[in-house]
Design a protein around this motif. Structure first.
Motif, short mmCIF file in Angstrom:
data_model
loop_
_atom_site.label_atom_id
_atom_site.label_comp_id
_atom_site.label_asym_id
_atom_site.label_seq_id
_atom_site.Cartn_x
_atom_site.Cartn_y
_atom_site.Cartn_z
N ARG A 171 17.29 -3.61 -7.58
CA ARG A 171 17.14 -2.63 -6.50
C ARG A 171 17.18 -3.28 -5.14
NH1 ARG A 171 13.41 -1.69 -3.09
NH2 ARG A 171 11.96 -3.06 -4.15
N ARG A 172 16.45 -4.38 -5.01
CA ARG A 172 16.38 -5.06 -3.72
C ARG A 172 17.72 -5.67 -3.34
NH1 ARG A 172 13.96 -4.76 1.08
NH2 ARG A 172 13.61 -6.80 2.01
N THR A 173 18.41 -6.25 -4.32
CA THR A 173 19.74 -6.81 -4.06
C THR A 173 20.68 -5.72 -3.57
OG1 THR A 173 19.42 -8.53 -5.72
CG2 THR A 173 21.68 -8.05 -5.09
N ALA A 174 20.66 -4.57 -4.22
CA ALA A 174 21.52 -3.45 -3.81
C ALA A 174 21.18 -2.99 -2.39
CB ALA A 174 21.38 -2.29 -4.79
N GLU A 175 19.89 -2.91 -2.06
CA GLU A 175 19.49 -2.50 -0.71
C GLU A 175 20.02 -3.47 0.34
OE1 GLU A 175 15.13 -0.48 -1.75
OE2 GLU A 175 15.22 -2.41 -0.73
N LEU A 176 19.79 -4.76 0.11
CA LEU A 176 20.19 -5.76 1.10
C LEU A 176 21.71 -5.84 1.23
CD1 LEU A 176 17.61 -8.53 0.18
CD2 LEU A 176 17.60 -7.11 2.24
N GLU A 177 22.42 -5.82 0.11
CA GLU A 177 23.88 -5.92 0.17
C GLU A 177 24.50 -4.67 0.79
OE1 GLU A 177 25.12 -6.99 -3.78
OE2 GLU A 177 24.58 -9.10 -3.45
N THR A 178 23.92 -3.50 0.53
CA THR A 178 24.40 -2.27 1.15
C THR A 178 24.23 -2.33 2.66
OG1 THR A 178 23.94 -0.98 -0.83
CG2 THR A 178 24.09 0.25 1.24
N GLU A 179 23.09 -2.84 3.11
CA GLU A 179 22.84 -2.99 4.55
C GLU A 179 23.83 -3.98 5.16
OE1 GLU A 179 21.33 -2.55 8.35
OE2 GLU A 179 21.01 -1.30 6.60
N TYR A 180 24.09 -5.09 4.47
CA TYR A 180 25.04 -6.08 4.98
C TYR A 180 26.42 -5.45 5.14
CZ TYR A 180 27.97 -10.16 5.48
OH TYR A 180 28.90 -11.06 5.97
N LEU A 181 26.88 -4.72 4.12
CA LEU A 181 28.20 -4.10 4.19
C LEU A 181 28.28 -3.03 5.28
CD1 LEU A 181 29.00 -3.85 0.38
CD2 LEU A 181 30.04 -5.40 2.06
N ALA A 182 27.17 -2.33 5.52
CA ALA A 182 27.14 -1.33 6.59
C ALA A 182 27.27 -2.00 7.96
CB ALA A 182 25.86 -0.51 6.52
N ARG A 183 26.67 -3.18 8.09
CA ARG A 183 26.74 -3.91 9.37
C ARG A 183 28.08 -4.62 9.57
NH1 ARG A 183 20.92 -7.02 10.08
NH2 ARG A 183 19.60 -5.24 9.52
N HIS A 184 28.73 -4.98 8.47
CA HIS A 184 29.96 -5.77 8.55
C HIS A 184 31.08 -5.13 7.74
CE1 HIS A 184 27.61 -9.00 10.36
NE2 HIS A 184 26.70 -8.77 9.42
N VAL A 194 0.82 -1.20 0.00
CA VAL A 194 0.00 0.00 0.00
C VAL A 194 0.86 1.26 0.00
CG1 VAL A 194 -1.74 1.31 1.28
CG2 VAL A 194 -1.87 -1.19 1.19
N ASP A 195 1.97 1.26 0.77
CA ASP A 195 2.78 2.46 0.88
C ASP A 195 3.85 2.55 -0.20
OD1 ASP A 195 3.76 0.24 2.18
OD2 ASP A 195 4.70 1.34 3.81
N GLY A 196 3.78 1.73 -1.26
CA GLY A 196 4.69 1.85 -2.38
C GLY A 196 6.04 1.18 -2.19
N GLU A 197 6.29 0.57 -1.04
CA GLU A 197 7.56 -0.10 -0.78
C GLU A 197 7.43 -1.57 -1.12
OE1 GLU A 197 10.33 1.00 1.53
OE2 GLU A 197 9.72 3.09 1.46
N LEU A 198 8.48 -2.12 -1.67
CA LEU A 198 8.49 -3.55 -1.97
C LEU A 198 9.49 -4.22 -1.05
CD1 LEU A 198 8.44 -3.37 -5.86
CD2 LEU A 198 6.56 -3.95 -4.35
N GLY A 199 9.00 -4.96 -0.08
CA GLY A 199 9.88 -5.64 0.86
C GLY A 199 10.07 -4.84 2.13
N VAL A 200 10.55 -5.54 3.15
CA VAL A 200 10.81 -4.93 4.44
C VAL A 200 12.10 -4.11 4.36
CG1 VAL A 200 11.35 -5.45 6.87
CG2 VAL A 200 9.68 -6.84 5.64
N ASP A 201 12.13 -2.96 5.01
CA ASP A 201 13.33 -2.14 5.06
C ASP A 201 14.48 -3.01 5.60
OD1 ASP A 201 15.35 -0.29 5.50
OD2 ASP A 201 14.14 1.01 6.78
N PRO A 202 15.59 -3.12 4.87
CA PRO A 202 16.69 -3.97 5.31
C PRO A 202 17.22 -3.62 6.71
CG PRO A 202 17.02 -3.36 3.03
CD PRO A 202 15.84 -2.57 3.54
N ALA A 203 17.14 -2.36 7.09
CA ALA A 203 17.61 -1.94 8.41
C ALA A 203 16.77 -2.57 9.53
CB ALA A 203 17.60 -0.42 8.53
N GLU A 204 15.54 -2.97 9.20
CA GLU A 204 14.65 -3.57 10.20
C GLU A 204 14.83 -5.07 10.32
OE1 GLU A 204 10.64 -2.39 9.36
OE2 GLU A 204 11.16 -0.26 9.34
#
Length: 112
Positions: free
Chosen positions: A86-99, A42-52
């Motif tokens: 897009r989703r791959t980039a979001e998730l991998e960016t979050e992983y690299l930020a955490r590690h 509904v809110d235009g987002e596809l998938g859960v925010d990787p930070a969450e």
């Protein structure tokens, strides 16, 4: 010799000059900003925010994307491929930020 051009202006043959990003019209993600075309959320987002996501969930999501990568690249609609990228980039960016100090396997390094 010139190759044929599809209706969308991109070469119909697998041109080595154009990257996958250039061949996917939706690469910019602009179509995802419009809730009317964004899909089921509904809110235009596809998938859960990787930070969450927990670390375990983040890894599971990345495994899922990598497992379906080739099939998506070869057979999915341009919009599905753009969403996958897009989703791959979001998730991998979050992983690299955490590690940021992730372990690098010395056998994976190249001599420069």
């Amino acid at each position: 010799m010139t190759g044929s051009v599809r209706q969308d202006g991109y070469p119909s043959s697998g041109s080595a000059e154009a990257s996958p990003e250039q061949r996917v019209p939706e690469w910019s993600g602009d179509h995802l900003a419009d809730p009317a075309t964004a899909g089921p959320d509904v809110d235009g987002e596809l998938g859960v925010d990787p930070a969450e996501l927990s670390d375990e969930d983040l890894i599971r999501e990345m495994h899922s994307l990598h497992r379906t990568r080739l099939d998506t690249l070869r057979h999915a609609a341009d919009s599905a491929l753009a969403n996958h990228l897009r989703r791959t980039a979001e998730l991998e960016t979050e992983y690299l930020a955490r590690h940021p100090g992730r372990e690098v396997d010395p056998s994976r390094l190249r001599d420069e």
